[in-house]
Design a protein around this motif. Structure first.
Motif, PDB file in Angstrom:
ATOM      1  N   TYR B  33       4.269   1.110   0.779  1.00 17.53           N
ATOM      2  CA  TYR B  33       4.115   2.461   1.324  1.00 17.53           C
ATOM      3  C   TYR B  33       2.689   2.952   1.102  1.00 17.53           C
ATOM      4  CZ  TYR B  33       9.134   2.114   0.328  1.00 17.53           C
ATOM      5  OH  TYR B  33      10.437   1.690   0.245  1.00 17.53           O
ATOM      6  N   TYR B  35       0.871   6.751   0.803  1.00 16.11           N
ATOM      7  CA  TYR B  35       1.023   8.192   0.707  1.00 16.11           C
ATOM      8  C   TYR B  35      -0.355   8.835   0.590  1.00 16.11           C
ATOM      9  CZ  TYR B  35       5.924   7.457  -0.740  1.00 16.11           C
ATOM     10  OH  TYR B  35       7.243   7.105  -0.812  1.00 16.11           O
ATOM     11  N   GLN B  37      -1.946  12.440  -1.210  1.00 18.94           N
ATOM     12  CA  GLN B  37      -1.606  13.535  -2.116  1.00 18.94           C
ATOM     13  C   GLN B  37      -2.637  14.634  -1.963  1.00 18.94           C
ATOM     14  OE1 GLN B  37      -1.813  12.800  -6.394  1.00 18.94           O
ATOM     15  NE2 GLN B  37      -0.240  14.336  -6.757  1.00 18.94           N
ATOM     16  N   LEU B  43       3.397  14.485  -2.443  1.00 19.17           N
ATOM     17  CA  LEU B  43       3.014  13.246  -1.776  1.00 19.17           C
ATOM     18  C   LEU B  43       3.685  13.200  -0.412  1.00 19.17           C
ATOM     19  CD1 LEU B  43       2.788  12.500  -4.945  1.00 19.17           C
ATOM     20  CD2 LEU B  43       2.631  10.180  -4.068  1.00 19.17           C
ATOM     21  N   ARG B  44       2.918  12.837   0.578  1.00 21.33           N
ATOM     22  CA  ARG B  44       3.460  12.730   1.929  1.00 21.33           C
ATOM     23  C   ARG B  44       3.272  11.304   2.448  1.00 21.33           C
ATOM     24  NH1 ARG B  44       0.528  17.563   4.968  1.00 21.33           N
ATOM     25  NH2 ARG B  44      -1.190  16.802   3.656  1.00 21.33           N
ATOM     26  N   LEU B  45       4.311  10.795   3.046  1.00 22.52           N
ATOM     27  CA  LEU B  45       4.305   9.406   3.503  1.00 22.52           C
ATOM     28  C   LEU B  45       3.502   9.269   4.790  1.00 22.52           C
ATOM     29  CD1 LEU B  45       5.488   6.540   3.047  1.00 22.52           C
ATOM     30  CD2 LEU B  45       7.410   7.242   4.492  1.00 22.52           C
ATOM     31  N   TYR B  48       4.799   3.007   6.263  1.00 29.03           N
ATOM     32  CA  TYR B  48       5.389   2.074   5.325  1.00 29.03           C
ATOM     33  C   TYR B  48       5.670   0.753   6.022  1.00 29.03           C
ATOM     34  CZ  TYR B  48      10.039   3.251   7.227  1.00 29.03           C
ATOM     35  OH  TYR B  48      11.121   3.445   8.051  1.00 29.03           O
TER      36      TYR B  48
END
Lengths: 118, 112
Positions: B33, B35, B37, B43-45, B48
Motif C-alpha cells: 500500500y 499512503y 499523511q 493516513l489516506r490510501l 494498493y
C-alpha cells in the motif's frame, strides 16, 4: 463504506495519570480494529488489534482497548502513562467478508496526539 | 520490525518534475500500500497492490501512478509534481487475511 472518528485531536495528561483515547467507527459489515502509534519522525507501529473473541485486548507498552459492538467503539486506555508515551495514536478499521478474509483496505482516523507532561 | 525500506527518505523537488518513490520489502507479503499523511487527515490510501502487476486505486489516487513488477518492490510515481503533493508518504505491507499492516519509515516529499 467504513469510517473512523477519533473524538479528541489532542489529549494532554500528567505522568502516571490514566488516559483514554476514544475511537468510534461505522461499518455495514463486521470489522477488525487496530490501534497504531507513531513516534515523532517515525512510521506507524501496531499497538494492538481486535480480530475476534474477548472484547478486551491487550497490547504493547501496557495499553489495552475494549471493543464495544453496540456502541461501535474501540477506546484505548492505559492506567498510568509515562513521558515516553508521548506520540500520535491512530485508530483503524478493516471490514471483512464471511470467512474472515479482509477486503484489503484499512481506514484510519485523523489521529490523537497524546502529550504526557512531567 | 518488518523488513520494509523506503527510498529516498527525504526529497525536495520542483513543481512539474516527475518523482518516483520506492518501497522494498523482504517479508514476501502479497499486499502493498501507499499512503500519504497530512495534518488533520490521518493516513489516506493512494494506491494498493494485491499481487505482481495487480494494482487498484485508493481514495486519493489523482496525480499518482504505481507499478509492481516484483513481489518485493512497489513504486509510486508523481508524473508532474504539484505543491499539493507535499506530504509524508508511507508504504505498508500485509498478509490479507486480517489486514494487519506493517509500515515503512516514510518519505518526506517537499514540492516547491
Amino acid at each position: 463504506a467504513q469510517s473512523v472518528t477519533q473524538l479528541d485531536s489532542q489529549v494532554p495528561v500528567f505522568e502516571e495519570a490514566p488516559v483514554e483515547l476514544r475511537c468510534n467507527y461505522s461499518s455495514s459489515v463486521s470489522v477488525y480494529l487496530f490501534w497504531y502509534v507513531q513516534y515523532p519522525n517515525q512510521g506507524l507501529q501496531l499497538l494492538l488489534k481486535y480480530l475476534s473473541g474477548s472484547t478486551l485486548v491487550k497490547g504493547i507498552n501496557g495499553f489495552e482497548a475494549e471493543f464495544n459492538k453496540s456502541q461501535t467503539s474501540f477506546h484505548l486506555r492505559k492506567p498510568s502513562v509515562h513521558i515516553s508515551d508521548t506520540a500520535e495514536y491512530f485508530c483503524a478499521v478493516s471490514d471483512f467478508q464471511a470467512g474472515g478474509t479482509s477486503y484489503g483496505k484499512l481506514t484510519f482516523g485523523q489521529g490523537t496526539i497524546l502529550t504526557v507532561h512531567p | 520490525d518488518a523488513g520494509i525500506t523506503q527510498s529516498p527518505r527525504h526529497k525536495v523537488t520542483e513543481t512539474g518534475t516527475p518523482v518516483t518513490l520506492r518501497c522494498h520489502q523482504t517479508e514476501n507479503h502479497r499486499y502493498m500500500y501507499w499512503y500519504r499523511q497530512d495534518p488533520g487527515h490521518g493516513l489516506r490510501l493512494i494506491h494498493y497492490s494485491y499481487g505482481v502487476k495487480d494494482t487498484d486505486k485508493g481514495e486519493v489516487s489523482d496525480g499518482y501512478s504505481v507499478s509492481r513488477s516484483k513481489t518485493e518492490d512497489f513504486l509510486l510515481t508523481l508524473e508532474s509534481a504539484t505543491s499539493s503533493q507535499t506530504s509524508v508518504y508511507f508504504c505498508a505491507i500485509s498478509e490479507i487475511k486480517y489486514n494487519e499492516q506493517y509500515f515503512g519509515p516514510g518519505t518526506r516529499l517537499t514540492v516547491t
